[in-house]
Scaffold this active site. Structure first.
Site, mmCIF file in Angstrom:
data_model
loop_
_atom_site.group_PDB
_atom_site.id
_atom_site.type_symbol
_atom_site.label_atom_id
_atom_site.label_comp_id
_atom_site.label_asym_id
_atom_site.label_seq_id
_atom_site.Cartn_x
_atom_site.Cartn_y
_atom_site.Cartn_z
ATOM 1 N N ASN A 1 0.866 -1.187 0.000
ATOM 2 C CA ASN A 1 0.000 0.000 0.000
ATOM 3 C C ASN A 1 0.899 1.232 0.000
ATOM 4 O OD1 ASN A 1 0.640 0.715 2.827
ATOM 5 N ND2 ASN A 1 -0.501 -1.166 3.277
ATOM 6 N N GLY B 1 -2.612 -9.706 3.974
ATOM 7 C CA GLY B 1 -2.522 -10.404 2.694
ATOM 8 C C GLY B 1 -1.103 -10.799 2.328
ATOM 9 N N ASP C 1 1.305 -8.923 1.443
ATOM 10 C CA ASP C 1 2.227 -7.973 2.076
ATOM 11 C C ASP C 1 2.644 -8.486 3.463
ATOM 12 O OD1 ASP C 1 3.662 -5.614 2.380
ATOM 13 O OD2 ASP C 1 1.902 -4.351 2.737
ATOM 14 N N GLY D 1 -7.192 -9.021 -3.758
ATOM 15 C CA GLY D 1 -7.565 -9.503 -2.428
ATOM 16 C C GLY D 1 -8.284 -8.421 -1.651
ATOM 17 N N TYR E 1 -7.976 -5.315 -1.616
ATOM 18 C CA TYR E 1 -8.363 -4.127 -2.393
ATOM 19 C C TYR E 1 -9.560 -4.364 -3.306
ATOM 20 C CZ TYR E 1 -4.535 -1.036 -0.884
ATOM 21 O OH TYR E 1 -3.701 -0.218 -0.162
#
Ligand code: AR6
Length: 163
Positions: free
Chosen positions: A23, A31, A33, A119, A121
């Protein structure tokens, strides 16, 4: 460039670089990340803070160390947040183009991609797959292998169908 798909976890991929769906703040998250930061260890976050004090713009890409991951680099991209009303598709395709440009700068020839924005987003999965496959197909790059890592069987089947 060869485009392949595997079902699995991106943190396990033996490639030069793995792409992270980050992000704008670039300080970790959930997720993929969260998985990359957890598996890569604190060196990934330290490098994010050092290299991206202002974060990163939507649609852009930037690299850090991969820390403890098998890959050498993490290429972070910021996909558009569909759920928050960011629905400009060129911001999504830009993530793939910019990631390959960063891979070229690094000399990375194998790169693993998640389905960016698909996902948390909320980008519609089908279109996220089409955007990934078409953008990778049309790219001009020295990257030799782009591996789409599908998280789960249904994502894998969807990518296979589009390939
Ligand atoms: N390996 C491969 N793919 C994965 C993995 C994994 N370990 N984990 C999830 N996916 P998401 P986004 C898939 O939500 O939609 C974070 O909090 C997942 O099934 O990771 O771009 C960031 O910090 C989906 O298909 O990323 C941002 O705030 C795809 O990876 C926000 O979420 C992307 O899902 C970014 O949302």
């Amino acid at each position: 460039m060869e485009i392949e798909v595997v079902e699995g976890d991106i943190t396990q991929q033996q490639v030069d670089a793995v792409v992270n769906a980050a992000n704008r703040a670039m300080r970790g998250g959930g997720g993929v990340d969260g998985a990359i930061h957890a598996a890569g260890g604190p060196a990934v976050l330290e490098d994010c803070i050092r290299r991206f004090p202002e974060g990163l713009a939507t649609g852009d890409a930037g690299w850090t160390t991969a820390g403890d991951l098998p890959a050498r680099w993490v290429i972070h991209v910021v996909g558009p947040n569909y759920n928050a009303g960011e629905r400009d598709r060129s911001l999504l395709t830009s993530c793939y183009r910019r990631a390959l440009a960063v891979a070229d700068e690094l000399g990375a020839t194998s790169v693993a991609f998640p389905l960016v924005s698909a996902g948390i987003y909320g980008w519609p999965k089908d279109d996220a797959v089409v955007a990934a496959v078409e953008t990778l197909r049309e790219a001009t790059t020295r990257v030799e292998v782009a591996r789409i890592v599908a998280f789960g069987r249904s994502a894998y089947d969807l990518v296979r169908a589009h390939l």
